[in-house]
Design an enzyme around this catalytic site. Structure first.
Site, PDB file in Angstrom:
ATOM      1  N   ASP A 287       0.806  -1.217   0.000  1.00 28.61           N
ATOM      2  CA  ASP A 287       0.000   0.000   0.000  1.00 28.61           C
ATOM      3  C   ASP A 287       0.838   1.266   0.000  1.00 28.61           C
ATOM      4  OD1 ASP A 287       0.837  -0.833   2.578  1.00 28.61           O
ATOM      5  OD2 ASP A 287      -0.608   0.500   3.524  1.00 28.61           O
TER       6      ASP A 287
ATOM      7  N   SER B  81       2.297   4.689  -0.858  1.00 29.63           N
ATOM      8  CA  SER B  81       1.735   5.835  -1.564  1.00 29.63           C
ATOM      9  C   SER B  81       2.526   6.089  -2.845  1.00 29.63           C
ATOM     10  CB  SER B  81       1.780   7.080  -0.677  1.00 29.63           C
ATOM     11  OG  SER B  81       3.129   7.454  -0.445  1.00 29.63           O
TER      12      SER B  81
ATOM     13  N   ARG C 276      11.145   3.890  -4.067  1.00 23.23           N
ATOM     14  CA  ARG C 276      11.522   2.514  -4.400  1.00 23.23           C
ATOM     15  C   ARG C 276      11.981   2.420  -5.859  1.00 23.23           C
ATOM     16  NH1 ARG C 276      11.050   2.793   0.220  1.00 23.23           N
ATOM     17  NH2 ARG C 276       9.462   1.870   1.577  1.00 23.23           N
TER      18      ARG C 276
ATOM     19  N   LYS D 111      -6.419  -0.680   6.742  1.00 22.21           N
ATOM     20  CA  LYS D 111      -5.257  -0.413   7.592  1.00 22.21           C
ATOM     21  C   LYS D 111      -5.128   1.079   7.835  1.00 22.21           C
ATOM     22  CE  LYS D 111      -1.122   0.563   6.679  1.00 22.21           C
ATOM     23  NZ  LYS D 111       0.281   0.701   6.216  1.00 22.21           N
TER      24      LYS D 111
ATOM     25  N   GLU E  99      -2.681  -0.108  13.616  1.00 23.48           N
ATOM     26  CA  GLU E  99      -1.217  -0.063  13.523  1.00 23.48           C
ATOM     27  C   GLU E  99      -0.617   1.105  14.307  1.00 23.48           C
ATOM     28  OE1 GLU E  99       2.424   0.097  10.232  1.00 23.48           O
ATOM     29  OE2 GLU E  99       0.356   0.122   9.545  1.00 23.48           O
TER      30      GLU E  99
ATOM     31  N   LYS F 252      -1.463  -4.515  14.308  1.00 17.35           N
ATOM     32  CA  LYS F 252      -0.203  -4.504  13.560  1.00 17.35           C
ATOM     33  C   LYS F 252       0.809  -3.647  14.318  1.00 17.35           C
ATOM     34  CE  LYS F 252       1.930  -3.559   9.078  1.00 17.35           C
ATOM     35  NZ  LYS F 252       1.751  -3.372   7.625  1.00 17.35           N
TER      36      LYS F 252
ATOM     37  N   SER G  20       7.473  -4.854   9.802  1.00 16.11           N
ATOM     38  CA  SER G  20       8.906  -5.165   9.805  1.00 16.11           C
ATOM     39  C   SER G  20       9.745  -3.992  10.301  1.00 16.11           C
ATOM     40  CB  SER G  20       9.374  -5.596   8.416  1.00 16.11           C
ATOM     41  OG  SER G  20       9.037  -4.636   7.437  1.00 16.11           O
TER      42      SER G  20
ATOM     43  N   GLY H 146      11.668  -1.625   9.101  1.00 12.11           N
ATOM     44  CA  GLY H 146      13.023  -1.349   8.641  1.00 12.11           C
ATOM     45  C   GLY H 146      14.027  -2.445   8.926  1.00 12.11           C
TER      46      GLY H 146
ATOM     47  N   SER I 172       2.832  -8.815   8.506  1.00  9.74           N
ATOM     48  CA  SER I 172       2.249  -7.908   7.519  1.00  9.74           C
ATOM     49  C   SER I 172       3.393  -7.038   7.033  1.00  9.74           C
ATOM     50  CB  SER I 172       1.126  -7.063   8.139  1.00  9.74           C
ATOM     51  OG  SER I 172       0.633  -6.128   7.201  1.00  9.74           O
TER      52      SER I 172
ATOM     53  N   GLY J 123       5.987  -5.133   4.278  1.00  6.72           N
ATOM     54  CA  GLY J 123       6.097  -4.430   3.012  1.00  6.72           C
ATOM     55  C   GLY J 123       7.505  -4.562   2.473  1.00  6.72           C
TER      56      GLY J 123
END
EC number: 4.1.2.13
Length: 369
Positions: free
Chosen positions: A40, A42, A49, A152, A195, A237, A279, A281, A307, A309
């Protein structure tokens, strides 16, 4: 004689059919051996990335990348749900197939990120509040129609012992905002993933993280109860309990496992079906190994799964490089990491999946999703 709920002026209960649907979906999301793919990011975050692999951030490239992920055959063996950005929920791949359909083909439940990002809380030293409650009910209705079955909402807190962070105001704002979001989602048939992320920024010890996480989770569940949230139809989360990224004291994966489990046992009611860790980081390998250490201390009253990413996607992106000829190999990498985390949910992961690259840190200071 007045019923107890009337006497206590309790929040209105959900209709029985809605409560049943929510509980069923929540259980499916944390079924044995499976976790959630957090995809998810943005548009701004996916740009970062893509910049790393020198790929232009276009809608076509974003669709190609989502197609790579969701079109992976066999992914549903390890992944129960996928969190989508709003664009992706309504998006189609190059062949005209909706992304939601790709997920359905693997029996993966579509979910949706519903928060609108972070803003500073007035009268604090840049502590954050999450936007997005305005109009949330209407958006939830549209997301449900489009195929989403869970949502979420991310909040962030920072530990800074010298400045007294997180402040009580920040913790209260976090807890109450999460509870309002969760209640609105459930009224509209979406399972809320709650979360409250405590960032790994700073030099704090793992023991300090444990104390702060315990306080935050206690406040979150108090707010959930006060807002009438059905715990059986929700998921948590959280961050794992880890030392700050700049901490010089050595900690082991066993330390992470023990303190994380202790914190959950002190704060999380057993009515909650499951905990899906972020996670935060950690490297891909760290995230798998630490999840394994947590589950090795079972049995637990809730499912403890993932969960992730970055910890599921980093090596996939590096393998893909935006090239069609690399899609098949990138999908193999995704399956490899997903299987590693599946094994970790049983406490049976032996390490080593993904080679040296899986050990690279994925930490980003003041991480914005």
């Amino acid at each position: 004689m007045a019923h107890c709920t009337e006497y206590m002026n309790a929040p209105k209960k959900l209709p029985a059919d809605v409560a049943e649907e929510l509980a069923t979906t929540a259980q499916k999301l944390v079924q044995a051996g499976k976790g959630i793919l957090a995809a998810d990011e943005s548009t701004q975050t996916i740009k970062k990335r893509f910049d790393n692999i020198k790929l232009e951030n276009t809608i076509e490239n974003r669709a190609s990348y989502r197609d790579l992920l969701f079109g992976t055959k066999g992914l549903g063996k390890f992944i129960s749900g996928a969190i989508l950005f709003e664009e992706t929920l309504f998006q189609k791949n190059e062949a005209g197939v909706p992304m939601v359909n790709l997920l359905h083909n693997e029996n993966i439940i579509p979910g949706i990120k519903v928060d609108k990002g972070l803003v500073n809380i007035p009268c604090t030293d840049e502590e954050k509040s999450t936007q997005g409650l305005d109009g949330l009910a209407e958006r939830c209705k549209e997301y449900y129609k489009a195929g989403a079955r869970f949502a979420k909402w991310r909040t962030v807190l920072v530990i800074d012992t010298a400045k007294g962070k997180p402040t009580d105001l920040s913790i209260h704002e976090t807890a109450w905002g999460l509870a309002r979001y969760a209640s609105i989602c459930q009224q509209n048939r979406l399972v809320p993933i709650v979360e409250p992320e405590i960032l790994a920024d700073g030099p704090h010890s793992i023991e300090v993280c444990a104390v702060v996480t315990q306080k935050v989770l206690s406040c979150v569940f108090k707010a959930l109860q006060e807002n009438g949230v059905l715990l059986e139809g929700a998921l948590l989360k959280p961050n794992m309990v880890t030392a700050g990224y700049e901490c010089t004291a050595k900690t082991t994966t066993q330390d992470v496992g023990f303190l994380t489990v202790r914190t959950l046992r002190r704060t999380v009611p057993p009515a909650l079906p499951g905990v899906v860790f972020l996670s935060g980081g950690q490297s891909e390998e760290e995230a798998s190994v630490n999840l394994n250490s947590i589950n090795a201390l079972g049995p637990h009253p809730w499912a403890l799964t993932f969960s992730y990413g970055r910890a599921l996607q980093a090596s996939v992106l590096n393998t893909w490089q935006g090239k069609k000829e690399n899609v098949a190999k990138a999908r193999e990498v995704l399956l490899q990491r997903a299987e590693a985390n599946s094994l970790a949910t049983y406490g049976k992961y032996k390490g080593g999946a993904g080679g040296e690259n899986a050990g690279a840190s994925l930490y980003e200071k003041k991480y914005v999703y």
